[in-house]
Design an enzyme around this catalytic site. Structure first.
Site, PDB file in Angstrom:
ATOM      1  N   GLU A 130      -8.107 -15.328  -2.174  1.00  0.00           N
ATOM      2  CA  GLU A 130      -6.368 -14.976  -2.267  1.00  0.00           C
ATOM      3  C   GLU A 130      -6.572 -13.782  -3.289  1.00  0.00           C
ATOM      4  O   GLU A 130      -6.278 -12.993  -2.935  1.00  0.00           O
ATOM      5  CB  GLU A 130      -5.474 -16.273  -2.782  1.00  0.00           C
ATOM      6  CG  GLU A 130      -5.205 -17.104  -1.477  1.00  0.00           C
ATOM      7  CD  GLU A 130      -4.980 -16.575  -0.092  1.00  0.00           C
ATOM      8  OE1 GLU A 130      -4.193 -15.458   0.035  1.00  0.00           O
ATOM      9  OE2 GLU A 130      -6.087 -16.818   0.613  1.00  0.00           O
TER      10      GLU A 130
ATOM     11  N   TRP B 101      -7.530 -10.978  -1.675  1.00  0.00           N
ATOM     12  CA  TRP B 101      -6.878 -10.113  -0.840  1.00  0.00           C
ATOM     13  C   TRP B 101      -6.152  -9.021  -1.975  1.00  0.00           C
ATOM     14  O   TRP B 101      -5.920  -7.767  -1.342  1.00  0.00           O
ATOM     15  CB  TRP B 101      -5.582 -11.146  -0.616  1.00  0.00           C
ATOM     16  CG  TRP B 101      -6.189 -11.707   0.947  1.00  0.00           C
ATOM     17  CD1 TRP B 101      -6.454 -12.804   1.396  1.00  0.00           C
ATOM     18  CD2 TRP B 101      -5.867 -11.058   2.144  1.00  0.00           C
ATOM     19  NE1 TRP B 101      -6.524 -13.511   2.089  1.00  0.00           N
ATOM     20  CE2 TRP B 101      -6.903 -12.106   3.234  1.00  0.00           C
ATOM     21  CE3 TRP B 101      -6.047  -9.927   2.729  1.00  0.00           C
ATOM     22  CZ2 TRP B 101      -6.663 -12.360   4.525  1.00  0.00           C
ATOM     23  CZ3 TRP B 101      -5.801  -9.461   4.240  1.00  0.00           C
ATOM     24  CH2 TRP B 101      -6.093 -10.812   4.720  1.00  0.00           C
TER      25      TRP B 101
ATOM     26  N   TRP C 219      10.779   1.380  16.113  1.00  0.00           N
ATOM     27  CA  TRP C 219      11.955   0.662  14.501  1.00  0.00           C
ATOM     28  C   TRP C 219      12.751   1.047  15.038  1.00  0.00           C
ATOM     29  O   TRP C 219      13.013   2.283  15.106  1.00  0.00           O
ATOM     30  CB  TRP C 219      10.679   1.037  13.755  1.00  0.00           C
ATOM     31  CG  TRP C 219       9.647   0.936  13.788  1.00  0.00           C
ATOM     32  CD1 TRP C 219       7.824   2.013  13.454  1.00  0.00           C
ATOM     33  CD2 TRP C 219       8.383  -0.560  13.834  1.00  0.00           C
ATOM     34  NE1 TRP C 219       7.014   0.653  13.964  1.00  0.00           N
ATOM     35  CE2 TRP C 219       7.174  -0.055  13.053  1.00  0.00           C
ATOM     36  CE3 TRP C 219       9.433  -1.901  14.336  1.00  0.00           C
ATOM     37  CZ2 TRP C 219       6.426  -1.571  13.583  1.00  0.00           C
ATOM     38  CZ3 TRP C 219       8.092  -3.097  14.151  1.00  0.00           C
ATOM     39  CH2 TRP C 219       6.813  -2.613  13.653  1.00  0.00           C
TER      40      TRP C 219
ATOM     41  N   TRP D  26       9.219  -1.561   9.273  1.00  0.00           N
ATOM     42  CA  TRP D  26       8.515  -2.426   8.041  1.00  0.00           C
ATOM     43  C   TRP D  26       8.995  -1.219   6.993  1.00  0.00           C
ATOM     44  O   TRP D  26       8.673  -2.091   5.827  1.00  0.00           O
ATOM     45  CB  TRP D  26       6.773  -2.821   8.256  1.00  0.00           C
ATOM     46  CG  TRP D  26       6.542  -1.542   8.594  1.00  0.00           C
ATOM     47  CD1 TRP D  26       6.056  -1.132  10.350  1.00  0.00           C
ATOM     48  CD2 TRP D  26       5.238  -0.238   7.581  1.00  0.00           C
ATOM     49  NE1 TRP D  26       4.822   0.408   9.776  1.00  0.00           N
ATOM     50  CE2 TRP D  26       4.758   0.314   8.662  1.00  0.00           C
ATOM     51  CE3 TRP D  26       5.657  -0.317   6.259  1.00  0.00           C
ATOM     52  CZ2 TRP D  26       4.067   1.388   7.964  1.00  0.00           C
ATOM     53  CZ3 TRP D  26       5.036   0.340   5.207  1.00  0.00           C
ATOM     54  CH2 TRP D  26       4.276   1.466   6.606  1.00  0.00           C
TER      55      TRP D  26
ATOM     56  N   TRP E 189       3.005  -6.571   4.643  1.00  0.00           N
ATOM     57  CA  TRP E 189       4.298  -5.955   5.437  1.00  0.00           C
ATOM     58  C   TRP E 189       3.627  -5.219   7.000  1.00  0.00           C
ATOM     59  O   TRP E 189       3.578  -6.020   7.945  1.00  0.00           O
ATOM     60  CB  TRP E 189       5.668  -4.623   4.984  1.00  0.00           C
ATOM     61  CG  TRP E 189       6.396  -5.887   4.438  1.00  0.00           C
ATOM     62  CD1 TRP E 189       6.228  -5.650   3.317  1.00  0.00           C
ATOM     63  CD2 TRP E 189       7.531  -6.093   4.940  1.00  0.00           C
ATOM     64  NE1 TRP E 189       7.726  -6.849   2.636  1.00  0.00           N
ATOM     65  CE2 TRP E 189       8.664  -6.968   4.033  1.00  0.00           C
ATOM     66  CE3 TRP E 189       7.836  -5.898   6.491  1.00  0.00           C
ATOM     67  CZ2 TRP E 189       9.414  -7.326   4.380  1.00  0.00           C
ATOM     68  CZ3 TRP E 189       9.205  -6.592   6.495  1.00  0.00           C
ATOM     69  CH2 TRP E 189      10.169  -7.241   5.465  1.00  0.00           C
TER      70      TRP E 189
END
Ligand SMILES: Cc1cc2nc3c(=O)[nH]c(=O)nc-3n(C[C@H](O)[C@H](O)[C@H](O)COP(=O)(O)OP(=O)(O)OC[C@H]3O[C@@H](n4cnc5c(N)ncnc54)[C@H](O)[C@@H]3O)c2cc1C
Length: 477
Positions: A281, A284, A313, A366, A389
């Site tokens: 993690e 990331w 969007w 987003w 996102w």
């Protein structure tokens, strides 16, 4: 100032231990003066007058100043645009060098380049915020990787103990005389924030109010890491997705502002059993920083070119208001949104559910969600937030395939099985059974004030899949 002086520009490394820039400066000649600048360009984005992050930062700076005072120095805090104030300060103090940690975001890279251009001395940058700089882990042909798993494999293979060895800060008798430095800065007309005054007053000087935060305490960082590694890291792979129990480290805000170093996280985790998932993690964070470094256009645009300008969007104010007011009628989404505004943090699983719901079920841009999180998250980090996102919106690198649309109710049942997270943040649903709390609308106990679901899941899912398919087709035509 008789002996040569170097400035150490503190940014997202607000600590005095394991500090790459400070240790590097101290390895050189002369005295050292730590400096922090409340950047007026960054502050302009903080719209809440009592933003909890600014209080957190100011409290941290006061702690640093006091610790430095005990070591014979002090922290000089300026308010202004670093492009102007740092070269001016360096000129006033005749500083031979400015040391700082390298920042990899596009805007901060431009800012650092501007400071460097305005300054006549040595501008030294070291890697501190990440274990591997974005230009260090590349494919064999020296181009960057776009997909997480191959990146992770290379990152892991390239990571040596030297990458997370401690930068020992040997600062005994090495700081510049603080009173002299502060007086010189003031005499030069720089806006110096006095850290000997109460935190509330210091915040007023930069135009903000104090937020008395019961949750995020600067002094907590080390204990949080220690406890997490001793008690939770082993169960992290099985517990991290459950929103109602604290299975993750909650270290994000401390890492973001550098109250702990990424190296000490890795050192602690390396000694613990079963810590590979957590270390992954941490990777990331490095991956998204690397993506933004090589593809800075992702700040404003979809990473996947075929989705640029092809998706319908919405930026409708009404949809954003639903986010602000947490009134989707889906308890898990509303609870997560309340967690964010009441604590300044949101569980990772909840972030994924919220971002998926708004981008897929409501087709909200987003960028609107990204900006909303940026206003609230204590651990707000441009690259990770943008990556999160875009992953959820299926527009990013490595993204969730477009046809995978989270069912919020199933997610809720799976990752908040007894509804403790929902009940905590939506006490109005507390009386509902463990089964009903995930979908209260068919229950007689559902309070009349709780909003009706804003969309039907099946219909919204079908619409989302359709618009993504059409966007992909447009690209082919
Ligand atoms: C829509 C969305 C927005 C996000 N915005 C941010 C953000 O602004 N800042 C941020 O740091 N993270 C962000 N994340 C990633 C992740 O949600 C948080 O890092 C995590 O929830 C922080 O909690 P923790 O400290 O308990 O993490 P842990 O699970 O204990 O992980 C330890 C650390 O690893 C890093 N990390 C873990 N997961 C991720 C990830 N998926 N991406 C990047 N870094 C990760 C973080 O630094 C985190 O503190 C976002 C994710 C999504 C889906």
């Amino acid at each position: 100032m008789s002996s040569p002086l170097s400035l150490v520009w503190f940014r997202r490394d607000l600590r005095l231990h394991d500090h790459a820039a400070l240790a590097t400066a101290l390895a050189g000649e002369g005295t050292v003066q730590p400096v922090f600048v409340f950047d007026t360009e960054i502050l302009a984005r903080f719209r809440n007058p009592a933003d909890r992050r600014l209080s957190f930062i100011m409290r941290t700076l006061v702690n640093l100043h006091r610790a430095l005072a005990q070591r014979g120095g002090g922290l000089l805090v300026l308010h202004g645009n670093p492009r102007d104030v740092l070269p001016k300060l360096a000129a006033v103090l005749k500083a031979q060098a400015i040391y700082s940690a390298e920042d990899f975001e596009p805007a901060t890279r431009a800012r650092d380049a501007a400071v460097k251009a305005q300054y006549n001395g040595r501008f030294v940058q070291v890697v501190d915020h990440l274990l591997k700089a974005p230009y260090e882990v590349l494919k064999d042909d020296k181009t960057p990787l776009k997909v997480f798993t191959p990146y992770y494999k290379r990152w892991r293979a390239a990571l040596h103990e030297t990458d997370y060895a401690e930068y020992v800060v040997k600062d005994r008798d090495r700081y510049a005389d603080f009173a002299t430095v502060q007086a010189a800065a003031r005499n030069a007309g720089l806006d110096v924030i006095d850290l000997d005054q109460p935190v509330e007053a210091a915040l007023t000087c930069i135009g903000y109010e104090y937020f008395d935060d019961p949750i995020w305490q600067p002094a907590q960082a080390e204990a949080l890491l220690r406890d997490f590694v001793a008690e939770k890291v082993t169960d992290y792979p099985t517990q991290r997705d459950f929103m109602g129990s604290p299975g993750t480290s909650r270290l994000g805000p401390y890492l973001r502002h550098g109250l702990i170093s990424i190296r000490e996280c890795l050192r602690a985790a390396s000694d613990a059993p079963n810590s590979a998932t957590w270390i992954k993690e941490l990777c990331w964070r490095e991956f998204y920083a690397m993506i933004m470094y090589h593809w800075p256009e992702v700040v404003d645009h979809e990473f996947q070119p075929h989705y640029r300008g092809t998706l319908p969007w919405t930026r409708d104010e009404a949809v954003r208001r639903v986010m602000e007011e947490a009134t989707t009628g889906y308890p898990i989404v509303d609870a997560a949104l309340r967690e964010l505004t009441s604590t300044g943090w949101m569980h990772n699983r909840a972030r994924m559910i919220v971002a998926s719901f708004f981008t897929k079920h409501l087709l909200m841009d987003w960028r609107v969600g990204e900006e909303y999180f940026a206003q609230h998250l204590m651990d707000y980090e441009l690259a990770s937030n943008n990556g999160g996102w875009q992953w959820s919106a299926s527009t990013g690198t490595d993204a969730q395939p477009y046809f995978r649309v989270f069912n919020p109710v199933l997610q809720s049942r799976k990752f908040d099985p007894v509804g403790s997270y929902i009940r905590h943040y939506l006490p109005e649903l507390a009386a509902l059974s463990d089964k009903e709390v995930h979908w209260p609308h068919d229950s007689l106990l559902c309070p009349t004030g709780y909003p009706k679901p804003i969309v039907d899941h099946q219909a919204a899912r079908a619409r989302a899949i359709n618009v993504f398919k059409e966007a992909a087709l447009k690209q082919l035509l």
